[in-house]
Design an enzyme around this catalytic site. Sequence first.
Site, PDB file in Angstrom:
ATOM      1  N   HIS A 227      41.393   1.609  24.820  1.00 48.71           N
ATOM      2  CA  HIS A 227      40.470   0.466  24.898  1.00 48.71           C
ATOM      3  C   HIS A 227      40.949  -0.603  25.878  1.00 48.71           C
ATOM      4  CE1 HIS A 227      42.349  -1.911  21.247  1.00 48.71           C
ATOM      5  NE2 HIS A 227      43.270  -1.420  22.028  1.00 48.71           N
ATOM      6  N   GLU A 228      40.008  -1.445  26.279  1.00 46.31           N
ATOM      7  CA  GLU A 228      40.250  -2.490  27.302  1.00 46.31           C
ATOM      8  C   GLU A 228      40.702  -1.880  28.628  1.00 46.31           C
ATOM      9  OE1 GLU A 228      39.046  -5.007  26.204  1.00 46.31           O
ATOM     10  OE2 GLU A 228      39.297  -4.819  24.045  1.00 46.31           O
ATOM     11  N   GLY A 229      40.176  -0.717  28.956  1.00 44.95           N
ATOM     12  CA  GLY A 229      40.563  -0.039  30.198  1.00 44.95           C
ATOM     13  C   GLY A 229      41.661   0.957  29.927  1.00 44.95           C
TER      14      GLY A 229
END
Lengths: 603, 603
Positions: B446-448
Amino acid sequence: MHSKIIKRRELDFVLHELLDLQSLTRAPRFADHSRETFDAAIDTALQIATDKYAPHNRKGDTHEPHLDGGRVTLIPEVSHALKIFVDAGLLAATFDYADGGMQLPRCVANACWSLFKGANIATDTYATLTIGVANMLKAFGNAEQKQRYLEPLLAGRYFGTMVLTEPQAGSSLAEIQTSATPRDDGGYSIKGNKIFITAGDHELAENIVHLVLARIPNSPPGVKGISLFIVPKYRLAVAGPQPSPLPEGEGANDVALAGLIHKMGCKGTTSAMLNFGEHGECVGELLGEPNQGLACMFQMMNEARINVGLAASMLAMTGYLHSLDYARERVQGRATPDPRSPQVAIVHHADVRRMLLAQKSYAEGGFALCLYGAWLSDRHDVAETADERREARLLLDLLTPVIKAWCSIYGTAANSLALQIHGGYGYTREYAVEQFYRDNRLNSIHEGTDGIQALDLLGRKVMAEGGAGLELLGKEIAKTIAEARRLDDATLASHAQALEQAWSDLQLTTRVIAEALPHHPTLALANASVYLDAFGHTVVAWIWLRQAVIAQTRQHDSDTDFYRGKLAAARYFFAYELPKTAAQHTLLRSLEALNVELDDACL
Amino acid sequence: MHSKIIKRRELDFVLHELLDLQSLTRAPRFADHSRETFDAAIDTALQIATDKYAPHNRKGDTHEPHLDGGRVTLIPEVSHALKIFVDAGLLAATFDYADGGMQLPRCVANACWSLFKGANIATDTYATLTIGVANMLKAFGNAEQKQRYLEPLLAGRYFGTMVLTEPQAGSSLAEIQTSATPRDDGGYSIKGNKIFITAGDHELAENIVHLVLARIPNSPPGVKGISLFIVPKYRLAVAGPQPSPLPEGEGANDVALAGLIHKMGCKGTTSAMLNFGEHGECVGELLGEPNQGLACMFQMMNEARINVGLAASMLAMTGYLHSLDYARERVQGRATPDPRSPQVAIVHHADVRRMLLAQKSYAEGGFALCLYGAWLSDRHDVAETADERREARLLLDLLTPVIKAWCSIYGTAANSLALQIHGGYGYTREYAVEQFYRDNRLNSIHEGTDGIQALDLLGRKVMAEGGAGLELLGKEIAKTIAEARRLDDATLASHAQALEQAWSDLQLTTRVIAEALPHHPTLALANASVYLDAFGHTVVAWIWLRQAVIAQTRQHDSDTDFYRGKLAAARYFFAYELPKTAAQHTLLRSLEALNVELDDACL
């Protein structure tokens, strides 16, 4: 047939191109077999694995075995699948025709069994343990024991377990306290607590045959005082030609299920705490000689270790194929920065390809290594000379800890990459890959942790018989290097060069450690895990060079894509993986003492 | 107090010995603060994390949020814990006194928040997102928006989310299709489907403030046409001095919960599919300027990326401490081969120590790096000159992807080792470590994803402003190398030498790639993940040398064990970890084209 368990072509390649099956079928034991009989067995196995095992893999994970009025309840698909497996002759695949078996070479049987491991490791485990116990009965049972236990095991009427671990005796089997007190009737009263007993209780069979490690009173301390016992869940009526379990009321041994263990993965396989003889009589019979229990059990453990490596590689394999399919379907991102250009499937992104090739190299490299191990076991069994037999044994002994641990470590790493390719979806339970990752994580632990395998490799196997195993492996590697060089291909020549260097590095490192071992054993073995990692990478690089030599030779004939895939994965392994060993050798040769000298108060 | 979240001494060390907090407290913004106020905040946080967060970590995992008549039900402990967190002032910790905040430096606030991440990442996430949304309102909201949303967010009456991902737009936010059509009243009608919305629905607060990325009609394609909207679950009554959510019947925006996502870990945090405006009116208001949505959102994402790194490091930290306690308690195996010699705790085995030191080096190295990142953020905020501000920004920009991805990769690796030390027990759900391992695995996604961070690092951050960030980092590293050499200690001198070499290798590799980048961008970035790994290891080696310099200087004064532990972990990292980068540089400089040239048909 598009299988997400393994490519059919991959099985054919390893069995018929990589391994020398001809050398086996020339042996009298396998004389009736041919490519056709092997193919038939594998086709059957692939069909059953696909139709009857894979479909309930997730259900077994979400519907764990549970206790229902003292009985262990499993989802019905497990029993159904195992019955079909048994009926297809797969349980007895390697056994003699006289035992009702198919007399298949172990490497072919392992190829068949591998499909069930990839499809549903939790369900497969019940059968795998039963095969292991049957092998033990075959090897060490007396005629009566064979009649009473082996036949119903091979018929799938009884299932088996291996009962080693106790709460205080996990990695250190020397601590086993379960006692076996001789009875007047020649049997033994078994008393003790066992834990982590895989398939320890269930209602899948008429009976469960526990093989239990225990101590006879006044035995020597440590591993030299451990004996092995057959302890059936239900005692058998010994009268009559067909012994059968006594009715539950009168026949039950006091093997009490103290609880089921809830695991992170492999949830469909029961893992039990069992109390033997705590409140009543639990009668066992000696298998093999007194105080030889661990030596006997090592046959089953060595077999189990190959099975663990195979399971880990097959979970890696199916994870690879799942993520490959996903990467071809999932459209995301572009080949150019222009937002109006069309999006592409993520299989076109370099980083996704890196993760696919890494998985392919771990899964196919590990799988081939495992089947090579099984092939060595066949070679051992059918060897015509004592030398041949010894060589096969030495190589298999040497490679067993590597097969077990390397495949587990890199199989789980492969599954992590499969999950990563799926992005956020991979982290959800809607997709299969997160289960593979959880299931595979067990393989670095059971049947001897990675650390135990590393000590076995460096402390025992590499040093055994004056390093004879290592020398033999070196000869095999040198053969492959010579073959690669004969092909006059720059890439393969460079792989050959890298492997030669890595092998030479490994030999030098081994010499440095061997010299330190007698004087400073703790220090010499302190970095055994690093050694196993470097050893495994070197061996798998060799396996990849062997595959690349075949692929390079045949890529223009047919199956061009398949062979180019082999060459790409080999190139991946030589570019990205093998070079990691150089730094490991530097560390190992320095005999880094940090972990020995450390005062743990500072942690 | 013996904490299994983190050692109190570790927090003090990083905040007060490693980081230069003095340079912050000299700034007017932090003038009221001192060691005493920092300690008070941390003591409070540790108490709440220990008493109110850690105890329900497992319960949140086994009792997932579920739908109950359209409402999302969580275990009551979550709401209770979050209320205490808010009441202690921890939600508004970094906000101005005028906003009701404590005006704490971010590095101190992050130290406080880290404790909740280590204790219970699933419950912490609700608060972390709310803090992020409050920061966005503070930075980009107009006065009215601040009044309407910021106050209740900081009071914990409203909670927040970030709503980016759509089923077809995960890593590639350019594909976002959710539309925002202007209304006559100045608002926007929001319409679209979003997925993986963390904390996307629950009943923990009076209202949920969604920050939604969407497109205003006729915006440019790609990321340049994305705007950011405030979409409350319940619309506010705008009249009167105290806007409050309208009653559910009349005030509900059409934000429909299409389903909860079931994950492998972090199960206590809801992850939702949300449909905006599908069957009714969903009204949002623009936050910031039109088409600047992604730029605005990057403030929150950068903050979130540091938070991810911190969470990953803290899960590693608590896993380390759990496995350390276990290793000290679990007796197994002997120091000598004699079976009559006493057994020892497994902390005495070299391989267990290797796994403990590896965890310590990943967890404490990552943790210190994360707090250094937060400290840079503080330095940026209170800089007295434009140069200082620019330097802090450049360093933080450069390190953000490393903090995010390296800590996630090695944090999860640490948790795998914690599990391994527990042996079979670690694989069961009776012990905490398997949950840490599952929870932590999300952080690489998550978040890239790690791959996205690697492209950000190599493709943007390293190359930004002519490589100014890299140059600044080089100066910081050179300072530490010089300090180490001044100590006249052979071990530290050797670490300094190794770091100098690794940094020089990284610079050369970067130059090779920078030269290729304009002509062959795909090839130059093909191995960005390998680059990030080498970069991360070099940065963390620097962080360890900084810690070692302090420890070497002070080890004889007091806390000798603590400092010797730091020196041991540094020695581990320099002996076992940093040398791995050499092979990576060879690969990177060869501009290996395998993954670019590959024909994926052969996979």
